[in-house]
Design an enzyme around this catalytic site. Sequence first.
Site, PDB file in Angstrom:
ATOM      1  N   TYR A 142       0.796  -1.201  -0.016  1.00  0.00           N
ATOM      2  CA  TYR A 142       0.053  -0.002  -0.015  1.00  0.00           C
ATOM      3  C   TYR A 142       1.010   1.199   0.004  1.00  0.00           C
ATOM      4  O   TYR A 142       0.570   2.443  -0.720  1.00  0.00           O
ATOM      5  CB  TYR A 142      -0.956  -0.090   1.233  1.00  0.00           C
ATOM      6  CG  TYR A 142      -1.717   1.240   1.497  1.00  0.00           C
ATOM      7  CD1 TYR A 142      -2.955   1.250   0.943  1.00  0.00           C
ATOM      8  CD2 TYR A 142      -1.147   2.230   2.337  1.00  0.00           C
ATOM      9  CE1 TYR A 142      -3.505   2.386   1.263  1.00  0.00           C
ATOM     10  CE2 TYR A 142      -2.052   3.309   2.477  1.00  0.00           C
ATOM     11  CZ  TYR A 142      -3.368   3.374   1.902  1.00  0.00           C
ATOM     12  OH  TYR A 142      -4.169   4.563   2.235  1.00  0.00           O
ATOM     13  N   LYS A 146       1.223   4.419  -2.715  1.00  0.00           N
ATOM     14  CA  LYS A 146       1.018   5.743  -2.301  1.00  0.00           C
ATOM     15  C   LYS A 146       2.177   6.762  -2.734  1.00  0.00           C
ATOM     16  O   LYS A 146       1.851   7.887  -2.965  1.00  0.00           O
ATOM     17  CB  LYS A 146       0.437   5.980  -0.727  1.00  0.00           C
ATOM     18  CG  LYS A 146      -0.945   5.150  -0.407  1.00  0.00           C
ATOM     19  CD  LYS A 146      -1.847   5.903  -1.389  1.00  0.00           C
ATOM     20  CE  LYS A 146      -3.194   5.438  -1.036  1.00  0.00           C
ATOM     21  NZ  LYS A 146      -4.391   6.140  -1.764  1.00  0.00           N
TER      22      LYS A 146
HETATM   23  N1  LIG Z   1      -8.732   6.918   6.229  1.00  0.00           N
HETATM   24  C1  LIG Z   1      -7.390   6.806   6.353  1.00  0.00           C
HETATM   25  O1  LIG Z   1      -7.115   7.003   7.531  1.00  0.00           O
HETATM   26  C2  LIG Z   1      -6.578   7.393   5.068  1.00  0.00           C
HETATM   27  C3  LIG Z   1      -5.239   7.619   5.530  1.00  0.00           C
HETATM   28  C4  LIG Z   1      -4.435   7.984   4.510  1.00  0.00           C
HETATM   29  C5  LIG Z   1      -4.740   7.814   3.037  1.00  0.00           C
HETATM   30  N2  LIG Z   1      -6.023   7.522   2.872  1.00  0.00           N
HETATM   31  C6  LIG Z   1      -6.413   7.432   1.333  1.00  0.00           C
HETATM   32  O2  LIG Z   1      -7.789   8.301   1.181  1.00  0.00           O
HETATM   33  C7  LIG Z   1      -8.577   7.628   0.284  1.00  0.00           C
HETATM   34  C8  LIG Z   1      -9.872   7.197   0.839  1.00  0.00           C
HETATM   35  O3  LIG Z   1      -9.527   6.365   1.905  1.00  0.00           O
HETATM   36  P1  LIG Z   1     -10.932   6.035   3.035  1.00  0.00           P
HETATM   37  O4  LIG Z   1     -10.468   5.893   4.334  1.00  0.00           O
HETATM   38  O5  LIG Z   1     -12.030   7.171   2.853  1.00  0.00           O
HETATM   39  O6  LIG Z   1     -11.264   4.572   2.342  1.00  0.00           O
HETATM   40  P2  LIG Z   1     -12.723   4.147   2.053  1.00  0.00           P
HETATM   41  O7  LIG Z   1     -12.449   2.512   2.052  1.00  0.00           O
HETATM   42  O8  LIG Z   1     -13.781   4.485   3.088  1.00  0.00           O
HETATM   43  O9  LIG Z   1     -13.172   4.476   0.584  1.00  0.00           O
HETATM   44  C9  LIG Z   1     -12.670   4.091  -0.677  1.00  0.00           C
HETATM   45  C10 LIG Z   1     -13.992   4.151  -1.568  1.00  0.00           C
HETATM   46  O10 LIG Z   1     -13.231   3.413  -2.881  1.00  0.00           O
HETATM   47  C11 LIG Z   1     -14.218   2.783  -3.474  1.00  0.00           C
HETATM   48  N3  LIG Z   1     -13.312   1.849  -4.142  1.00  0.00           N
HETATM   49  C12 LIG Z   1     -12.861   0.765  -3.901  1.00  0.00           C
HETATM   50  N4  LIG Z   1     -12.248   0.046  -4.967  1.00  0.00           N
HETATM   51  C13 LIG Z   1     -12.759   0.646  -6.223  1.00  0.00           C
HETATM   52  C14 LIG Z   1     -12.795   0.417  -7.412  1.00  0.00           C
HETATM   53  N5  LIG Z   1     -12.019  -0.734  -7.907  1.00  0.00           N
HETATM   54  N6  LIG Z   1     -13.270   1.158  -8.203  1.00  0.00           N
HETATM   55  C15 LIG Z   1     -13.890   2.282  -7.864  1.00  0.00           C
HETATM   56  N7  LIG Z   1     -14.184   2.716  -6.303  1.00  0.00           N
HETATM   57  C16 LIG Z   1     -13.437   1.783  -5.555  1.00  0.00           C
HETATM   58  C17 LIG Z   1     -14.909   2.027  -2.140  1.00  0.00           C
HETATM   59  O11 LIG Z   1     -16.054   1.629  -2.586  1.00  0.00           O
HETATM   60  C18 LIG Z   1     -14.988   3.333  -1.167  1.00  0.00           C
HETATM   61  O12 LIG Z   1     -16.003   3.902  -1.473  1.00  0.00           O
HETATM   62  C19 LIG Z   1      -7.864   6.511  -0.112  1.00  0.00           C
HETATM   63  O13 LIG Z   1      -7.201   6.953  -1.435  1.00  0.00           O
HETATM   64  C20 LIG Z   1      -6.840   6.071   0.992  1.00  0.00           C
HETATM   65  O14 LIG Z   1      -5.757   5.372   0.591  1.00  0.00           O
HETATM   66  C21 LIG Z   1      -6.925   7.006   4.092  1.00  0.00           C
END
Ligand SMILES: NC(=O)c1ccc[n+]([C@@H]2O[C@H](COP(=O)([O-])OP(=O)(O)OC[C@H]3O[C@@H](n4cnc5c(N)ncnc54)[C@H](O)[C@@H]3O)[C@@H](O)[C@H]2O)c1
Length: 249
Positions: A142, A146
């Site tokens: 992952y 990123k």
């Molecule tokens: N939540 C955290 O702590 C955190 C920290 C750092 C980075 N991020 C990044 O922020 C972004 C959002 O994270 P989050 O926590 O909201 O995740 P989440 O899992 O709540 O949301 C991700 C969304 O992506 C969609 N998704 C997954 N596979 C897909 C595909 N093949 N095609 C289309 N849509 C798809 C899912 O259905 C979901 O709605 C991500 O890029 C994640 O890596 C999150």
Amino acid sequence: MSKLALVVGGGNGIGAACCAVMHEHGWQIAVADIDEAAAQEVAQAVGGQAFALDVRNIASIKALADRVGPIDALVVSSAIFQGNVPIEQTDEDLFDRVMEVNLRGTYHVNRVFGMRMAERGAGAIVNLASVTGQGSTPLNIYAPGKAAIINLSKSLAGEWGGRGVRVNSVSPGVTLVPRIRERKASGDRYPADLDERMALGRCVEPNEVAEAVEFLASARASGITGTDLVVDCGWMTGALWGAYLGGLR
Ligand SMILES: NC(=O)c1ccc[n+]([C@@H]2O[C@H](COP(=O)([O-])OP(=O)(O)OC[C@H]3O[C@@H](n4cnc5c(N)ncnc54)[C@H](O)[C@@H]3O)[C@@H](O)[C@H]2O)c1
């Protein structure tokens, strides 16, 4: 006239917060997600349009671009997580699954929509990266994915800047989307003193990430491209304190 933002992965978590916050700032919203029911719910809440999209399918990204038409901003929040798996226990399938959604998917969504923005001579892209892409963590698939998204954003900023398209990334720290809030409360995966590791003494709220995304997408950030904006409540800032006083004061 209000501008149109497409939020890919906008059905849940940070992407859903981006839809809500951008709507509050006056944007029209299109939501695309593999989770079509979630996309519809979010779209309904902000008076926007919902689309089913799997970012692994390049033909469906192109079909979506034809259906949505010209957009002013693109936010790419779609991703899957890998879990803390030691490299001895990973395999080709896990590597391919994570990279296919997180890196390859982000690349092709940027490519398809960014080329159209460049043809029109205007647009802003914000990709969701992560602080894990900037240091060493146990997330051995992952996190490198990123790191590549931060670099991809900078590369495309250079490529399209002369044609009016800005490309930036936002790197959240631990952000309390419903899934992570539940795990943190249950003591699963995260240490009990997690909050104390952040300079601000707490984790990030989804709308705090969304505000940074909206800023970078908006004309207020007209001079900013190729930047990664960290929104981590000071997690990275506090990282080296452990060696001195055992942690932040
Ligand atoms: N939540 C955290 O702590 C955190 C920290 C750092 C980075 N991020 C990044 O922020 C972004 C959002 O994270 P989050 O926590 O909201 O995740 P989440 O899992 O709540 O949301 C991700 C969304 O992506 C969609 N998704 C997954 N596979 C897909 C595909 N093949 N095609 C289309 N849509 C798809 C899912 O259905 C979901 O709605 C991500 O890029 C994640 O890596 C999150």
